[in-house]
Scaffold this motif. Structure first.
Motif, PDB file in Angstrom:
ATOM      1  N   ARG A   1       0.839  -1.215   0.000  1.00 30.16           N
ATOM      2  CA  ARG A   1       0.000   0.000   0.000  1.00 30.16           C
ATOM      3  C   ARG A   1       0.865   1.252   0.000  1.00 30.16           C
ATOM      4  N   ARG A   2       1.885   1.249   0.820  1.00 25.48           N
ATOM      5  CA  ARG A   2       2.760   2.418   0.911  1.00 25.48           C
ATOM      6  C   ARG A   2       3.501   2.643  -0.405  1.00 25.48           C
ATOM      7  N   LEU A   3       3.982   1.575  -1.017  1.00 20.25           N
ATOM      8  CA  LEU A   3       4.733   1.700  -2.274  1.00 20.25           C
ATOM      9  C   LEU A   3       3.847   2.160  -3.431  1.00 20.25           C
ATOM     10  N   ARG A   4       2.539   1.913  -3.328  1.00 17.19           N
ATOM     11  CA  ARG A   4       1.610   2.353  -4.374  1.00 17.19           C
ATOM     12  C   ARG A   4       1.240   3.824  -4.246  1.00 17.19           C
ATOM     13  N   MET A   5       1.583   4.441  -3.129  1.00 16.30           N
ATOM     14  CA  MET A   5       1.267   5.861  -2.948  1.00 16.30           C
ATOM     15  C   MET A   5       2.042   6.679  -3.978  1.00 16.30           C
ATOM     16  N   GLU A   6       1.374   7.639  -4.543  1.00 15.63           N
ATOM     17  CA  GLU A   6       1.983   8.454  -5.592  1.00 15.63           C
ATOM     18  C   GLU A   6       3.274   9.117  -5.116  1.00 15.63           C
ATOM     19  N   GLY A   7       4.320   8.944  -5.885  1.00  8.89           N
ATOM     20  CA  GLY A   7       5.588   9.599  -5.626  1.00  8.89           C
ATOM     21  C   GLY A   7       6.523   8.880  -4.669  1.00  8.89           C
ATOM     22  N   VAL A   8       6.046   7.865  -3.980  1.00 10.00           N
ATOM     23  CA  VAL A   8       6.866   7.210  -2.960  1.00 10.00           C
ATOM     24  C   VAL A   8       8.086   6.509  -3.574  1.00 10.00           C
ATOM     25  N   LEU A   9       7.860   5.692  -4.594  1.00 10.99           N
ATOM     26  CA  LEU A   9       8.990   4.959  -5.185  1.00 10.99           C
ATOM     27  C   LEU A   9      10.031   5.910  -5.773  1.00 10.99           C
ATOM     28  N   THR A  10       9.587   6.926  -6.466  1.00 13.32           N
ATOM     29  CA  THR A  10      10.525   7.894  -7.042  1.00 13.32           C
ATOM     30  C   THR A  10      11.336   8.560  -5.942  1.00 13.32           C
ATOM     31  N   ALA A  11      10.665   8.994  -4.891  1.00  9.77           N
ATOM     32  CA  ALA A  11      11.359   9.658  -3.779  1.00  9.77           C
ATOM     33  C   ALA A  11      12.308   8.704  -3.073  1.00  9.77           C
ATOM     34  N   MET A  12      11.925   7.425  -2.945  1.00 11.20           N
ATOM     35  CA  MET A  12      12.805   6.448  -2.311  1.00 11.20           C
ATOM     36  C   MET A  12      14.067   6.254  -3.142  1.00 11.20           C
ATOM     37  N   ARG A  13      13.908   6.244  -4.441  1.00 11.64           N
ATOM     38  CA  ARG A  13      15.061   6.036  -5.316  1.00 11.64           C
ATOM     39  C   ARG A  13      15.968   7.266  -5.377  1.00 11.64           C
ATOM     40  N   GLN A  14      15.440   8.421  -5.022  1.00  7.08           N
ATOM     41  CA  GLN A  14      16.227   9.653  -5.029  1.00  7.08           C
ATOM     42  C   GLN A  14      16.800  10.007  -3.657  1.00  7.08           C
ATOM     43  N   ALA A  15      16.404   9.284  -2.632  1.00  6.62           N
ATOM     44  CA  ALA A  15      16.877   9.577  -1.272  1.00  6.62           C
ATOM     45  C   ALA A  15      18.393   9.520  -1.225  1.00  6.62           C
ATOM     46  N   LYS A  16      18.995  10.467  -0.529  1.00  2.09           N
ATOM     47  CA  LYS A  16      20.460  10.583  -0.476  1.00  2.09           C
ATOM     48  C   LYS A  16      21.074   9.785   0.675  1.00  2.09           C
ATOM     49  N   SER A  17      20.263   9.343   1.627  1.00  2.00           N
ATOM     50  CA  SER A  17      20.791   8.644   2.798  1.00  2.00           C
ATOM     51  C   SER A  17      19.771   7.625   3.294  1.00  2.00           C
TER      52      SER A  17
END
Length: 151
Positions: A121-137
């Motif tokens: 459910r959390r991974l299906r939230m809009e923008g979550v996967l993109t933001a996770m892949r861009q996280a710096k730490s």
């Protein structure tokens, strides 16, 4: 379900590297054993046995290696972002860059399914996967995953 009680901030890793799925499972087993106070060989055997039943690569660059572990009393997990995607033989053939390791009690399979559903459910939230892949730490990755909304 409160995923923050299952995946703790100190159980999040960014930049791990493994050339193959089997080496990734060894690395994940080592991290899980260290973080959760478990026997590394026990964790590795359980994850490998589960993987031999069928891939835990669920698609879209995500894998969820999981197993029942003797002595576990509740589900616990790790979140990992690999430095280079690993071929987990996912159902969509997309290499895995995000992995969630889930370990649970032998009699806790239904609880595991609830955890898996909450992660999905959390991974299906809009923008979550993109933001996770861009996280710096690791801290940022954890924060992005646990936040209820991404702006």
């Amino acid at each position: 379900m409160d995923l923050s009680t299952i995946i703790l901030p100190e159980h999040v890793f960014v930049g791990l590297s493994a050339p193959t799925k089997w080496r990734a499972l060894q690395l994940l087993s080592s991290k899980a054993a260290h973080c959760l106070g478990l026997d590394e060989s026990l964790v590795l055997r359980a994850l490998e046995a589960r993987e031999k039943l069928g891939t835990t690569g669920i698609g879209n660059g995500i894998a969820v290696p999981h197993a029942a572990i003797i002595g576990m009393t509740r589900p616990r997990g790790l979140m990992v972002r690999f430095s280079h995607p690993v071929d987990f033989e996912a159902i969509d053939d997309v290499p895995t860059d995000l992995a969630f390791v889930l370990l649970f009690a032998e009699n806790g399979r239904s609880e595991y399914l609830n955890v898996l559903a909450a992660i999905a459910r959390r991974l299906r939230m809009e923008g979550v996967l993109t933001a996770m892949r861009q996280a710096k730490s690791a801290d940022e990755l954890y924060s992005v995953f646990m936040t209820d909304s991404i702006c």
